[in-house]
Design an enzyme around this catalytic site. Structure first.
Site, PDB file in Angstrom:
ATOM      1  N   GLY A 213       0.836  -1.208   0.000  1.00 19.65           N
ATOM      2  CA  GLY A 213       0.000   0.000   0.000  1.00 19.65           C
ATOM      3  C   GLY A 213       0.857   1.238   0.000  1.00 19.65           C
ATOM      4  O   GLY A 213       2.055   1.178  -0.285  1.00 19.65           O
ATOM      5  N   ASN A 214       0.266   2.371   0.281  1.00 16.95           N
ATOM      6  CA  ASN A 214       1.041   3.613   0.377  1.00 16.95           C
ATOM      7  C   ASN A 214       0.391   4.525   1.424  1.00 16.95           C
ATOM      8  O   ASN A 214      -0.651   4.193   1.990  1.00 16.95           O
ATOM      9  CB  ASN A 214       1.160   4.291  -0.995  1.00 16.95           C
ATOM     10  CG  ASN A 214      -0.206   4.609  -1.571  1.00 16.95           C
ATOM     11  OD1 ASN A 214      -0.956   5.391  -1.006  1.00 16.95           O
ATOM     12  ND2 ASN A 214      -0.533   3.983  -2.698  1.00 16.95           N
ATOM     13  N   HIS A 215       1.021   5.671   1.663  1.00 17.16           N
ATOM     14  CA  HIS A 215       0.596   6.537   2.771  1.00 17.16           C
ATOM     15  C   HIS A 215      -0.546   7.490   2.435  1.00 17.16           C
ATOM     16  O   HIS A 215      -0.863   8.359   3.233  1.00 17.16           O
ATOM     17  CB  HIS A 215       1.784   7.359   3.276  1.00 17.16           C
ATOM     18  CG  HIS A 215       2.806   6.530   3.988  1.00 17.16           C
ATOM     19  ND1 HIS A 215       2.529   5.853   5.150  1.00 17.16           N
ATOM     20  CD2 HIS A 215       4.100   6.249   3.681  1.00 17.16           C
ATOM     21  CE1 HIS A 215       3.605   5.200   5.548  1.00 17.16           C
ATOM     22  NE2 HIS A 215       4.573   5.415   4.669  1.00 17.16           N
TER      23      HIS A 215
END
Ligand code: CTP
Length: 402
Positions: A213-215
């Site tokens: 995923g990412n932030h």
């Protein structure tokens, strides 16, 4: 469909003879599909009955802070809740007395308490005898209310209840509704438009408990959705996993997890929208074969084979017809050139370049600093500001290009 359809209207009625026309206002609002709640000052009930207004509005009419209850249990009419419920407040008629109370923040009845708590647009239709209407005190109060951002529907010339003739009659109910409608349309540049927005990250499953995923927090996409809805658009918000929920009930939220799910959800709506905005931080790669069971440590370091995800924005660009298509770009070098190239490659109409150079801008934060780049190369750069304000700038750019 009327812009009044589905709108929640808090109608305030004060004690002037023109109150006899308020049943017609309620009737017209209801006919256009609005939901109406009526709050009366105690003296208004001398001019028109709460029974008439509650029958027409299909809601109880309130005129005091408390209602008789069963036994000892009196019911408190919560003015804050009522005021926050409303999309807008219309006070018709407004007497000289109520005008003065509004200006001076007096709060001695439920209607005034609602008015002072209201966060929504307020429309005011004064009615009084001609000399009273022309009195500098009332003219000054109306000017002050306008300076608060409220809209005054000016009194009209004609026969007055006193037998005199002149300016003081409340605007006729049909004209109030027509003026209200055109004012709401003016304040809603996206009225009648439908907007699709992707937001947040995507999570690409490695196994049933782990993902890539990412932030991305989804804040920019959600701010865009709120702004579009505020400007009158019908909004479909397709969001990857975030902790956010839309505030505006006009926003249809579709929660997805992976890039593939986001793609599927987007193309269930894309063909019929006027504006599509790809604000999501879609993962670029996804595990080719996510494990069906949790990967155990004892089997050693897993080898995860990644394949590219589907490019949602590029597919939207390829299938573009009537839509205005806006993408986002996050670049660290040759920012403008790279963003422009991305706009062309994905066949977008414009691209928003996020700057990573300011602390607190971009991912996760509440602020953003953007450059809006049109496909013809025209650019507009903006200061670092809250994402809610960035959303306003973005829609100003879009509506200017439509
Ligand atoms: N985007 C998308 N689907 C993807 C990847 C990106 O819809 N699979 C959209 C994003 O929502 C954004 C735009 O494409 O509007 C740009 O995303 P970005 O990741 O910056 O571009 P990429 O094409 O992935 O290029 P790169 O990562 O190499 O810069």
């Amino acid at each position: 469909m009327s812009i009044l359809s589905g709108k929640k209207v808090l109608l305030g009625v004060t004690g002037g003879i023109a109150a006899y026309k308020t049943p017609l206002i309620v009737r017209l609002l209801i006919k256009q599909g609005a939901q109406v709640k009526v709050v009366m000052t105690p003296s208004a009930t001398d001019f028109v009955t709460p029974l008439t207004l509650s029958t027409l509005s299909q809601n109880p009419v309130l005129s005091s802070f408390t209602e008789e209850g069963v036994g000892d249990h009196a019911h408190w009419n919560n003015h804050v809740e009522l005021a926050l419920w409303a999309d807008f407040m219309l006070i018709a008629p407004v007497t000289s007395n109520t005008l003065s109370s509004m200006v001076n923040a007096r709060c001695n009845n439920l209607l005034l308490a609602c008015y002072l708590s209201a966060q929504c647009p307020v429309f005011i239709a004064p009615a009084m005898d001609l000399d009273m209407y022309a009195h500098p005190a009332n003219q000054k109060n109306m000017a002050l209310l306008e300076s608060f951002g409220h809209i005054i529907f000016p009194a009209q010339e004609g026969f007055l209840a006193s037998g005199l003739e002149g300016k003081g009659r409340m605007m006729e109910p049909e004209d109030i509704i027509a003026t209200l409608t055109s004012q709401l349309e003016k304040d809603s540049p996206l009225y009648g438009k439908s907007v699709l927005i992707t937001a947040g990250p995507t999570h690409e499953a490695i196994d049933p408990v782990r993902f890539i995923g990412n932030h991305s927090s989804g804040k920019m996409g959600f701010a865009l959705a709120e702004e579009a809805a505020r400007q009158g658009a019908k909004v479909v918000l397709i969001s990857g996993p975030t902790a956010l929920s839309p505030k505006n009930s006009q926003i249809e939220l579709i929660r997805v997890v992976s890039a593939q799910q986001m793609h599927t959800a987007v193309f269930q709506h894309y063909h019929k929208v006027d504006i599509a905005i790809a604000a999501a931080a879609v993962a670029d790669f996804t595990p080719a074969e996510p494990a069906q069971q949790k990967i155990k440590k004892k089997t050693g370091l897993p080898e995860i084979n990644l394949i590219p995800t589907v490019d949602i924005l590029a597919d939207m660009g390829q299938q573009k017809k009537q839509q205005f298509l806006l993408g986002f770009a996050l670049e660290t070098e040759n920012e403008l050139d790279n963003a422009m190239a991305k706009c062309t490659k994905k066949n977008a109409d414009a691209i928003v370049l996020n700057s990573l150079k300011d602390t607190d801008a971009g991912f996760g934060g509440d602020q953003n600093k953007i450059t809006f780049i049109q496909k013809n190369g025209t650019t507009a750069s903006f200061e670092l500001k809250p994402k809610t304000e960035v959303a306003v700038d973005i829609f100003a750019q879009i509506t200017a290009s439509l």
